[in-house]
Scaffold this motif. Sequence first.
Motif, short mmCIF file in Angstrom:
data_model
loop_
_atom_site.label_atom_id
_atom_site.label_comp_id
_atom_site.label_asym_id
_atom_site.label_seq_id
_atom_site.Cartn_x
_atom_site.Cartn_y
_atom_site.Cartn_z
N LEU A 201 0.82 -1.22 0.00
CA LEU A 201 0.00 0.00 0.00
C LEU A 201 0.85 1.26 0.00
N ASP A 202 0.53 2.19 -0.89
CA ASP A 202 1.11 3.52 -0.75
C ASP A 202 0.46 4.20 0.45
N PHE A 203 1.16 5.18 1.01
CA PHE A 203 0.71 5.76 2.28
C PHE A 203 -0.67 6.41 2.15
N ASN A 204 -0.93 7.13 1.07
CA ASN A 204 -2.21 7.83 0.95
C ASN A 204 -3.39 6.87 0.88
N THR A 205 -3.20 5.74 0.22
CA THR A 205 -4.28 4.75 0.17
C THR A 205 -4.54 4.16 1.55
N LEU A 206 -3.47 3.87 2.30
CA LEU A 206 -3.64 3.39 3.67
C LEU A 206 -4.30 4.47 4.53
N LYS A 207 -3.88 5.72 4.33
CA LYS A 207 -4.45 6.82 5.11
C LYS A 207 -5.95 6.93 4.90
N ASN A 208 -6.39 6.87 3.66
CA ASN A 208 -7.82 6.97 3.36
C ASN A 208 -8.60 5.82 4.00
N ALA A 209 -8.07 4.60 3.89
CA ALA A 209 -8.75 3.44 4.45
C ALA A 209 -8.79 3.52 5.97
N ALA A 210 -7.67 3.91 6.58
CA ALA A 210 -7.62 4.01 8.04
C ALA A 210 -8.60 5.06 8.55
N THR A 211 -8.64 6.20 7.89
CA THR A 211 -9.55 7.28 8.29
C THR A 211 -11.01 6.83 8.21
N ASN A 212 -11.32 6.07 7.17
CA ASN A 212 -12.69 5.58 6.98
C ASN A 212 -13.09 4.51 7.99
N ASN A 213 -12.11 3.97 8.72
CA ASN A 213 -12.38 2.90 9.68
C ASN A 213 -12.06 3.30 11.11
N GLY A 214 -12.13 4.59 11.40
CA GLY A 214 -12.06 5.05 12.78
C GLY A 214 -10.68 5.28 13.34
N PHE A 215 -9.68 5.43 12.46
CA PHE A 215 -8.31 5.65 12.92
C PHE A 215 -7.80 7.03 12.52
N LYS A 216 -6.91 7.56 13.35
CA LYS A 216 -6.01 8.64 12.94
C LYS A 216 -4.71 7.97 12.51
N ILE A 217 -4.00 8.59 11.59
CA ILE A 217 -2.79 7.96 11.07
C ILE A 217 -1.67 8.97 10.96
N GLU A 218 -0.47 8.50 11.26
CA GLU A 218 0.73 9.34 11.19
C GLU A 218 1.83 8.53 10.51
N ARG A 219 2.53 9.16 9.58
CA ARG A 219 3.70 8.51 8.98
C ARG A 219 4.89 8.80 9.89
N VAL A 220 5.38 7.78 10.56
CA VAL A 220 6.41 7.94 11.59
C VAL A 220 7.80 8.00 10.97
N LEU A 221 8.02 7.21 9.94
CA LEU A 221 9.35 7.10 9.35
C LEU A 221 9.23 6.73 7.89
N GLU A 222 10.10 7.32 7.07
CA GLU A 222 10.15 6.99 5.65
C GLU A 222 11.55 6.50 5.33
N ASP A 223 11.64 5.47 4.50
CA ASP A 223 12.93 4.96 4.05
C ASP A 223 12.80 4.62 2.57
N GLU A 224 13.19 5.58 1.72
CA GLU A 224 13.00 5.48 0.28
C GLU A 224 11.51 5.26 -0.02
N ASP A 225 11.15 4.13 -0.61
CA ASP A 225 9.74 3.90 -0.96
C ASP A 225 8.95 3.21 0.15
#
Length: 234
Positions: A201-225
């Motif tokens: 999953l790319d981050f934005n797709t995970l973000k949208n799904a998480a938001t729709n299912n009652g979660f807040k989401i934060e990208r904690v760390l990035e390492d290339e892709d």
Amino acid sequence: MKDLMGRAIWDYYKNDNPEDLQTETSISELDELPVDYLFRDFEEMNDIEQKALQLSNGKVLDIGAGAGSHSLYLQNERNLEVTALDISPKSIEVCKLRGIKKAVCENMLDFSGETFDTILLLMNGTGVFESLAKIDTYLQKLHTLLNDGGQVLIDSTDILYMFDRDKDGGVYIPAGGYYGELDYVVHYKGESEEPITWLYLDFNTLKNAATNNGFKIERVLEDEDSYLAKLTKK
């Protein structure tokens, strides 16, 4: 399921003529997976794994525990209460033999009766979601397993880089579905598992799904892709 991953883990732990695993996907050729990689210690883990283990706290559920390396570190070095969960019977046997106090062989969708402060899904943890069509089911299950104030730590990779590009930078993506849904096959000692669906999953797709299912989401760390995300209840 032939449990080839579990058999490789078992053979390595028992020193019973282990061989490296081979994996392939619908968009990549055969690749070697050294079985000793599944037994690495904290210093040998990548930055995303190390960060997730450092952030873990309270009562922990390690989903897709494999040989138990993440669980062992949290139990023995961080003194946390950990449950190692995996669908592989042989992997769970090895987890127990390595000293993990609580190791359960069960699909996460069937696992119930407890809640946790930290839920880990590492080594492309979004893979267990299988497909975009099933992601809501898995996220809702995680929501029920998580204590209020708890966190889900999950990693993935945006595999867009694996697709060909035209001279203008456009990406050739196959029609008919999300590009991160792949068929994944494991081979060991001349045997092959049936293909499973594995989700990158790319981050934005995970973000949208998480938001729709009652979660807040934060990208904690990035390492290339690749990235580590933290999900908390709204």
